[in-house]
Design a protein around this motif. Structure first.
Motif, PDB file in Angstrom:
ATOM      1  N   ARG A 156       0.839  -1.209   0.000  1.00 40.39           N
ATOM      2  CA  ARG A 156       0.000   0.000   0.000  1.00 40.39           C
ATOM      3  C   ARG A 156       0.871   1.255   0.000  1.00 40.39           C
ATOM      4  O   ARG A 156       0.597   2.220  -0.702  1.00 40.39           O
ATOM      5  CB  ARG A 156      -0.924  -0.028   1.218  1.00 40.39           C
ATOM      6  N   TYR A 165      -4.960   1.600  -1.630  1.00 36.39           N
ATOM      7  CA  TYR A 165      -5.410   0.761  -0.527  1.00 36.39           C
ATOM      8  C   TYR A 165      -5.758  -0.655  -1.017  1.00 36.39           C
ATOM      9  O   TYR A 165      -5.360  -1.652  -0.424  1.00 36.39           O
ATOM     10  CB  TYR A 165      -6.612   1.386   0.188  1.00 36.39           C
ATOM     11  N   SER A 166      -6.495  -0.726  -2.105  1.00 29.82           N
ATOM     12  CA  SER A 166      -6.873  -2.035  -2.660  1.00 29.82           C
ATOM     13  C   SER A 166      -5.622  -2.782  -3.110  1.00 29.82           C
ATOM     14  O   SER A 166      -4.814  -2.256  -3.883  1.00 29.82           O
ATOM     15  CB  SER A 166      -7.809  -1.832  -3.851  1.00 29.82           C
ATOM     16  N   VAL A 170      -5.445  -5.260  -5.084  1.00 26.36           N
ATOM     17  CA  VAL A 170      -5.518  -5.528  -6.525  1.00 26.36           C
ATOM     18  C   VAL A 170      -4.945  -4.344  -7.296  1.00 26.36           C
ATOM     19  O   VAL A 170      -4.137  -4.505  -8.217  1.00 26.36           O
ATOM     20  CB  VAL A 170      -6.975  -5.799  -6.960  1.00 26.36           C
ATOM     21  N   ARG A 171      -5.356  -3.144  -6.890  1.00 28.68           N
ATOM     22  CA  ARG A 171      -4.821  -1.950  -7.561  1.00 28.68           C
ATOM     23  C   ARG A 171      -3.353  -1.736  -7.223  1.00 28.68           C
ATOM     24  O   ARG A 171      -2.571  -1.303  -8.074  1.00 28.68           O
ATOM     25  CB  ARG A 171      -5.627  -0.728  -7.131  1.00 28.68           C
ATOM     26  N   LYS A 221       0.529 -11.510   3.602  1.00 30.46           N
ATOM     27  CA  LYS A 221      -0.385 -10.953   4.595  1.00 30.46           C
ATOM     28  C   LYS A 221      -0.279 -11.696   5.929  1.00 30.46           C
ATOM     29  O   LYS A 221      -1.244 -11.746   6.688  1.00 30.46           O
ATOM     30  CB  LYS A 221      -1.826 -11.008   4.072  1.00 30.46           C
ATOM     31  N   GLU A 251      -0.574 -14.067   8.813  1.00 34.84           N
ATOM     32  CA  GLU A 251      -1.510 -15.154   9.103  1.00 34.84           C
ATOM     33  C   GLU A 251      -2.687 -15.183   8.123  1.00 34.84           C
ATOM     34  O   GLU A 251      -3.456 -16.149   8.106  1.00 34.84           O
ATOM     35  CB  GLU A 251      -2.036 -15.033  10.535  1.00 34.84           C
ATOM     36  N   ASN A 252      -2.819 -14.112   7.333  1.00 30.08           N
ATOM     37  CA  ASN A 252      -3.893 -14.091   6.343  1.00 30.08           C
ATOM     38  C   ASN A 252      -3.431 -14.490   4.948  1.00 30.08           C
ATOM     39  O   ASN A 252      -4.102 -14.212   3.954  1.00 30.08           O
ATOM     40  CB  ASN A 252      -4.562 -12.716   6.330  1.00 30.08           C
ATOM     41  N   LEU A 297      -0.808 -13.411  -1.638  1.00 22.96           N
ATOM     42  CA  LEU A 297      -1.422 -13.272  -2.958  1.00 22.96           C
ATOM     43  C   LEU A 297      -0.332 -13.114  -4.004  1.00 22.96           C
ATOM     44  O   LEU A 297       0.579 -12.296  -3.841  1.00 22.96           O
ATOM     45  CB  LEU A 297      -2.310 -12.022  -2.997  1.00 22.96           C
ATOM     46  N   ARG A 335      -4.056 -12.243 -13.614  1.00 22.30           N
ATOM     47  CA  ARG A 335      -4.292 -13.475 -12.862  1.00 22.30           C
ATOM     48  C   ARG A 335      -3.891 -13.308 -11.393  1.00 22.30           C
ATOM     49  O   ARG A 335      -2.968 -12.553 -11.085  1.00 22.30           O
ATOM     50  CB  ARG A 335      -3.511 -14.629 -13.509  1.00 22.30           C
ATOM     51  N   ILE A 336      -4.601 -13.990 -10.542  1.00 25.81           N
ATOM     52  CA  ILE A 336      -4.314 -13.932  -9.102  1.00 25.81           C
ATOM     53  C   ILE A 336      -4.346 -15.340  -8.527  1.00 25.81           C
ATOM     54  O   ILE A 336      -5.237 -16.131  -8.849  1.00 25.81           O
ATOM     55  CB  ILE A 336      -5.359 -13.094  -8.327  1.00 25.81           C
ATOM     56  N   PHE A 337      -3.381 -15.633  -7.668  1.00 25.01           N
ATOM     57  CA  PHE A 337      -3.392 -16.874  -6.900  1.00 25.01           C
ATOM     58  C   PHE A 337      -3.279 -16.521  -5.423  1.00 25.01           C
ATOM     59  O   PHE A 337      -2.560 -15.593  -5.038  1.00 25.01           O
ATOM     60  CB  PHE A 337      -2.229 -17.784  -7.310  1.00 25.01           C
ATOM     61  N   PHE A 338      -3.980 -17.284  -4.602  1.00 25.67           N
ATOM     62  CA  PHE A 338      -3.959 -17.047  -3.163  1.00 25.67           C
ATOM     63  C   PHE A 338      -3.549 -18.303  -2.423  1.00 25.67           C
ATOM     64  O   PHE A 338      -4.076 -19.380  -2.684  1.00 25.67           O
ATOM     65  CB  PHE A 338      -5.355 -16.621  -2.677  1.00 25.67           C
ATOM     66  N   ASN A 347     -10.537 -11.464   4.585  1.00 26.91           N
ATOM     67  CA  ASN A 347      -9.518 -12.504   4.760  1.00 26.91           C
ATOM     68  C   ASN A 347     -10.083 -13.913   4.683  1.00 26.91           C
ATOM     69  O   ASN A 347      -9.439 -14.861   5.127  1.00 26.91           O
ATOM     70  CB  ASN A 347      -8.760 -12.274   6.065  1.00 26.91           C
ATOM     71  N   GLU A 365     -10.961  -5.059  -6.819  1.00 23.50           N
ATOM     72  CA  GLU A 365     -10.388  -3.716  -6.959  1.00 23.50           C
ATOM     73  C   GLU A 365     -10.988  -2.783  -5.922  1.00 23.50           C
ATOM     74  O   GLU A 365     -10.325  -1.903  -5.391  1.00 23.50           O
ATOM     75  CB  GLU A 365     -10.698  -3.163  -8.351  1.00 23.50           C
ATOM     76  N   GLU A 418      -9.230 -20.754 -10.229  1.00 23.24           N
ATOM     77  CA  GLU A 418      -7.896 -20.263 -10.608  1.00 23.24           C
ATOM     78  C   GLU A 418      -7.165 -19.671  -9.405  1.00 23.24           C
ATOM     79  O   GLU A 418      -5.942 -19.803  -9.264  1.00 23.24           O
ATOM     80  CB  GLU A 418      -8.040 -19.193 -11.694  1.00 23.24           C
ATOM     81  N   LEU A 419      -7.922 -19.025  -8.538  1.00 20.71           N
ATOM     82  CA  LEU A 419      -7.351 -18.360  -7.370  1.00 20.71           C
ATOM     83  C   LEU A 419      -6.763 -19.341  -6.361  1.00 20.71           C
ATOM     84  O   LEU A 419      -5.828 -19.006  -5.632  1.00 20.71           O
ATOM     85  CB  LEU A 419      -8.446 -17.530  -6.697  1.00 20.71           C
TER      86      LEU A 419
END
Lengths: 308, 308
Positions: free
Chosen positions: A179, A185-186, A188-189, A206, A208-209, A212, A218-221, B209, B228, B299-300
C-alpha cells in the motif's frame, strides 16, 4: 543442480514474545532463506557479512546443509548485525527494541564466481544499492530474480529502490508495504501499479492471512496454515521466500502455474518456522514432515465441483 | 426441490460508506440469505416480520424469485425494523448509527406448514430464543441446521445462546465472535471449543480474509475474491450464508467434501454483494456471472503438484 544466490542479513536476533524470550540467537534474512531453500535439491549460496563474534558452529551449520558460504564475509574485528524485537499479545505487531548495524554498515557484497550465473537470485531485504551491486555482478540474466524490501527503504532511499524494483521479476512485500509503495489501498490496484514499476509478478504477504500472487490479470492465493499456536513469527517471511525460491530453483519452471506451487511451498515452510523461536524449527525439520504438511495444504484449499 | 427455511430480519437499512450514502433501502439478514439462495434450485421460505410501511414491491420481488413469504408476517400498524450504519475508510469497521427494533420487538416466528420438514434450516442472526422457537416448530430433523449469531447475544442472552448452539450442526460467526464465544485467541482452538458446545461444523468468517470451515480435525479455507474495490460490505456475511445453505439444500449432500464446495459458493456470491449498496448487485446478477466467478475462485486457489 539449480543454483540459488541469496543476499541478505546474517544476524543475531534477540526476541521477546508472550511465550518467552531469547538471548542472542541465529537470525537474519539470508539465514532463514538459505535454511528454507536447503530442503530443496538446489545449491544455495549466501552473500552477506558477519563479525568475528559469529560462532563457527553457525558457519558449520550452513556448510552441513550444503549452503555455499564463500560469499559470507567475516570481518574479524567487527561485530555481527544485531536486531532485537518484542511481539505484542496477538503477534501481529512488533516493536523493534534495538538495531545495531555493526559490520553491515560497510558491507560491499561480493558474489562468488561460481554463482554469477545463478538460476534464481533472491535479494533479501537490504539497502537497495547493495541489492543492485549484486545484480551488477551477475554474468548472465537469471531465470528469475526476486526482491524483498521494506517501508524503511521507501522512506529513505526511494530512487534507488525504484531502480532495483525495475530490474527484478518478482517483488515480495507485505500488504502494508504494498500500500505504501503504490499509494493504493486495494491490493488488486496496488499490485497493478507495482507491476508497472517493473516486476511481472507481485507477491503480497499478509502474514496469518496468507499471500497473494499477481501476474497480469491473474491472481493466486495461498492461505497460511491455521495453527493452534504461533510461537514466534520472526523469519516467517524470509522462510516463505526461501521455500518459494528453493522450489523454483529446483524445478526451473518459471510459469504462473508453477509459481503457484512455489507459493504453497513457501507458505508450507513458513508454517513450521513460526512454531519455535528463530531458526529452531527449521533446524529440526525433516522431509516427511514437509510432505505431510503439503498434504494438509491440499486438504485446506482444494475442492472439486462442476460449474454449470 | 430442496426446501430451505430461513429465519432472520427483513429490514430497512441506511448505509454510509466512503463512496456515498443511501436512504432507507431493502436489507436484513433473511433478505440477503433468501436472495442469495434463490440462485440455486431450491425453494427458500422466509420467516420474519415487517411493518405496514414495507413496500409491496419488495414482497413482489421475493415472490418473483420463488421465495416463499407465507411466513413473513406483516404487522399493519407497525414499522419495519430499521438499521443505520457508517463504514470507516477501510470498510473493516462500522459504527451503528441507529437500531430501531419496531415490529421485531414482539416477533413470534411462525414456520409455514409446508416448511416444517425443511431440508436445510438457516437461523439468521436474531435473539436466540426466537431461533429456538423456530427449531421447536419443526416436524422432522433437517439434514442440516446452520446458526448465525453475534457478540450482542453473547453479552446479553448467554444461556439461551448456548442452548440454541447445542442444537445446530453448523455455527457461522466471524473471527472476533469466535474468540469471544470461546475465550481462545487461536481460531483453531476457538473452533475446537465451540464444536464441543454442539456444532459438528464451525465456520469462521474473516471478511476480506476469507473463511475457515472446521470439522473434527479437518480444516478448509476459502479466500475472499480480491476485488479492486469493496463498495459496501453490508450483507456480505448473510449472502455468504445464503450461498452456503442454498448450495447444500440443492445438492442435499452433507459431507465435509461437499461443505467445502458450499463454502466456495458462499464466498462467490458474497464477492458480488459487496460491489454495490445493499441488495443491488444480487438483484442484477445472472447465472453466467456466477459461473464465471466460480472459475475465478478455481484459478485463485487450485494448484497441482506431486508431493514427493
Amino acid at each position: 543442480m539449480g543454483k540459488l544466490l541469496v543476499i541478505g542479513t546474517v544476524a543475531f536476533d534477540a526476541i521477546e514474545t508472550p511465550f518467552g524470550k531469547t538471548d542472542k540467537i541465529l537470525g537474519g534474512a539470508a539465514t532463514f532463506i538459505g535454511l528454507a531453500a536447503s530442503f530443496y535439491n538446489v545449491r544455495p549460496a549466501l552473500v552477506s557479512v558477519v563479525g568475528g563474534d559469529f560462532p563457527s558452529k553457525y558457519l558449520k551449520l550452513f556448510r552441513d546443509r550444503n549452503i555455499d558460504i564463500s560469499g559470507l564475509e567475516v570481518v574479524e574485528g567487527g561485530k555481527t548485525f544485531f536486531w532485537s524485537g518484542r511481539y505484542e499479545h496477538d503477534l501481529n505487531k512488533r516493536d523493534t527494541l534495538a538495531t545495531e548495524l555493526n559490520v553491515l554498515s560497510d558491507f560491499r557484497p561480493r558474489v562468488p564466481e561460481a554463482f554469477r550465473n545463478a538460476d534464481v537470485v533472491m535479494l533479501g531485504n537490504l539497502h537497495p544499492e547493495i541489492q543492485m551491486q549484486v545484480l551488477d555482478q551477475l554474468e548472465a540474466k537469471p531465470k528469475l530474480t526476486v526482491l524483498d524490501t521494506m517501508n524503511y527503504w521507501m522512506e529513505h532511499t526511494w530512487d534507488s529502490l525504484l531502480d532495483v524494483i525495475s530490474r527484478v521479476d518478482v517483488i515480495a512485500i507485505n500488504d502494508e508495504e504494498a500500500r505504501q509503495l503504490s499509494g493504493e489501498y486495494s491490493l488488486v490496484r496496488a499490485a497493478a501499479k507495482i507491476s508497472q514499476m517493473g516486476p511481472a509478478y507481485v507477491l503480497i504477504k499478509k502474514g496469518e492471512n496468507g499471500a497473494l500472487l499477481f501476474h497480469e490479470d491473474r491472481i493466486f492465493f495461498a492461505p497460511a496454515l491455521p495453527l493452534e499456536e504461533v510461537f514466534d513469527p520472526t523469519g516467517a517471511g524470509d522462510t516463505f521466500a526461501g521455500g518459494f525460491t528453493g522450489y523454483l530453483a529446483e524445478s526451473q519452471n518459471i510459469s504462473f502455474e508453477n509459481l503457484k506451487n512455489a507459493v504453497i511451498h513457501g507458505a508450507n515452510l513458513a508454517s513450521f518456522a513460526v512454531e519455535r523461536f528463530g531458526t529452531e524449527r527449521l533446524l529440526n525439520l525433516n522431509s516427511a514432515e514437509i510432505a505431510s504438511r503439503l498434504e494438509q495444504f491440499r486438504e485446506l484449499t482444494q475442492f472439486d465441483f462442476e460449474v454449470q
